[in-house]
Design a protein around this motif. Structure first.
Motif, PDB file in Angstrom:
ATOM      1  N   LEU A 121      34.785  41.512  48.071  1.00  0.00           N
ATOM      2  CA  LEU A 121      34.390  40.363  48.893  1.00  0.00           C
ATOM      3  C   LEU A 121      35.555  39.814  49.712  1.00  0.00           C
ATOM      4  N   GLY A 122      36.725  40.448  49.609  1.00  0.00           N
ATOM      5  CA  GLY A 122      37.883  40.024  50.384  1.00  0.00           C
ATOM      6  C   GLY A 122      38.760  39.012  49.701  1.00  0.00           C
ATOM      7  N   GLY A 123      38.585  38.818  48.386  1.00  0.00           N
ATOM      8  CA  GLY A 123      39.360  37.826  47.655  1.00  0.00           C
ATOM      9  C   GLY A 123      40.436  38.444  46.783  1.00  0.00           C
ATOM     10  N   THR A 124      41.078  37.596  45.989  1.00  0.00           N
ATOM     11  CA  THR A 124      42.145  38.026  45.091  1.00  0.00           C
ATOM     12  C   THR A 124      41.942  37.392  43.725  1.00  0.00           C
ATOM     13  N   VAL A 125      42.492  38.045  42.697  1.00  0.00           N
ATOM     14  CA  VAL A 125      42.416  37.558  41.318  1.00  0.00           C
ATOM     15  C   VAL A 125      43.811  37.557  40.718  1.00  0.00           C
ATOM     16  N   VAL A 126      44.162  36.467  40.044  1.00  0.00           N
ATOM     17  CA  VAL A 126      45.447  36.357  39.351  1.00  0.00           C
ATOM     18  C   VAL A 126      45.167  35.883  37.930  1.00  0.00           C
ATOM     19  N   ALA A 127      45.733  36.566  36.943  1.00  0.00           N
ATOM     20  CA  ALA A 127      45.591  36.168  35.543  1.00  0.00           C
ATOM     21  C   ALA A 127      46.958  35.828  34.972  1.00  0.00           C
TER      22      ALA A 127
END
Length: 448
Positions: free
Chosen positions: A415-421
């Motif tokens: 979807l064009g996003g980013t994830v940070v954990a």
């Protein structure tokens, strides 16, 4: 400006790093390198003018001022034209960088031709141009540039206008030694300053290419998982339909209806079969289209509340889930079933990890959607954080575990996003926990 401010505010509210650096594409790295060359060219213009002034009026060596000043003037005009063009563009290619370096070499050759040619100590500046080409360009272009600079130096060794140096061997030798020393210091400083920065751009480009290869492998894995799930869903459809027909027949049989316990069991079996059929239908919808065949328009807050409510109904009170936000806006979005599934998987992970409370914090503005899942569990092991987004990374000792974060990362990336954990810092009470932050562009979920 207002959009940037709101986005920065939203990231700050959710604890996101607004200034985090990310890998850049080869074209974007080329744009950065071109801007560095423009900065270097401005220094070259200043240095050339200063050298001409010092040699002509300070040392009393007669120079052809008209032809010599033509080179820095041309370079200044080129910078004034190329700088705004480069700033407007997103991609700069290797041939364009090669052309810019060739212009710099042509200007240097022009200056050396009217100031002693290859005998001028500043002829060593060709070496700095070659080093820049080796760092910035692909090998085929770099070797072509080496041939071009070599040809220029060979030309200047034969054809040149000699300088009118002071009489006496000692005076000539002293000027040559001073020029060589100044040239060495100049080359050393510029190489350290600019090659360091260009190397950072090259490393960012290499990181982008490595990430692109990793994403391609992950997408292939997802495609194979989707085909397997779709095939299983089709295979399960027929036996589930048969079970539903059989159970419907049993419910109409008087002999079975007279037994209340048996009738209750049949009703439960019928409900579970319908639930399985619903799951199979959702799998088929997700396999055919990320948003399903009949996308539903809702708001961000309603979407998150629905996910939390459905999960709480299924899991009970084992995990207390609260929603904070969204602020400052609550935009209308498409209720994406794939996103709904991976959000539910995050709640499952927190519950299985032993968390007692989880807070969903949301912010939305014109710059995008920002959502954070924060729990009070034990947090992520270091090995999970190092390999975030890779499949089957889990501490659970069961087959197939470790797909929740993998699917989350890939759905959000699609979807064009980013994830940070990350793991939350321990507070005064010693409580820590895990946090998963994601960003999504508002257009990715906006109703069409």
């Amino acid at each position: 400006m207002q959009t940037q401010t709101l986005s920065r505010f939203a990231r700050t509210v959710l604890g996101m790093d607004a200034n985090a650096e990310t890998p850049v594409s080869p074209g974007a790295a080329g744009r950065r390198n071109m801007l560095l060359l423009i900065q270097l060219r401005w220094l070259a213009v200043i240095g050339q003018v200063a050298t001409i002034v010092i040699v002509h009026w300070g040392l009393g060596i007669s120079l052809p001022l008209g032809p010599l000043l033509l080179a820095p003037t041309a370079l200044a005009v080129m910078n004034l034209v190329s700088a705004p063009v480069t700033l407007r563009r997103k991609v700069v290619t290797d041939p364009e960088i090669l052309l810019a370096l060739c212009v710099d070499v042509a200007a240097l050759s022009w200056l050396l031709y009217f100031s002693g040619g290859a005998t001028n100590p500043f002829a060593a500046l060709y070496l700095m141009q070659v080093v820049l080409a080796a760092v910035l360009l692909r090998p085929v272009y770099a070797w072509g540039f080496v041939l071009a600079t070599g040809a220029c130096l060979a030309f200047l060794a034969i054809w040149r206008q000699p300088l009118d140096l002071p009489a006496g061997a000692d005076a000539r030798l002293g000027l040559i030694q001073q020029g060589a020393l100044i040239n060495f210091i100049l080359i050393a400083v510029l190489l350290v300053a600019f090659v360091t920065r260009t190397s950072q751009n090259v490393r960012a480009r290499d990181a982008y290419l490595a990430e692109a290869r990793q994403q391609a492998a992950e997408q292939d894995h997802i495609v194979r998982m989707g085909l397997l799930a779709s095939g299983a869903a089709h295979e399960l459809g027929t036996p589930l339909a048969s079970l539903s027909v059989i159970l419907s027949d049993w419910r109409r049989m008087p002999a079975l209806n007279r037994d209340e316990d048996l009738a209750h069991d049949i009703e439960q079996m019928q409900a579970e079969v319908e639930r399985c059929k619903s799951i199979v239908t959702n799998i088929l919808m997700s396999a055919g289209e990320a948003r399903g065949e009949a996308p539903t328009v809702t708001t961000l807050k309603a979407f998150l509340q629905e996910i939390i409510a459905e999960w709480s109904d299924k899991a009970g009170d084992a995990l207390g889930v609260t929603l904070d936000g969204p602020a400052p806006g609550n935009p209308s979005i498409i209720a994406d079933p794939a996103l709904k599934q991976v959000f539910s998987a995050l709640l499952d992970n927190a519950h299985e990890a032993g968390a007692r409370n989880l807070e969903v914090r949301a912010a939305a503005d014109a710059g995008g959607l920002f959502i954070a899942f924060e729990d009070d569990g034990p947090g992520f092991p270091a090995a999970i954080l190092e390999k975030l987004g890779q499949p089957y990374q889990s501490t659970k000792a069961r087959a197939g575990a470790g797909l929740g974060l993998f699917l989350l990362v890939n759905v959000v990336r699609k979807l064009g996003g980013t994830v940070v954990a990350a793991n939350r810092p321990r507070g005064q009470g010693g409580a820590a926990g895990a946090v998963v932050r994601l960003t999504l562009p508002i257009d990715a979920l906006a109703p069409r």
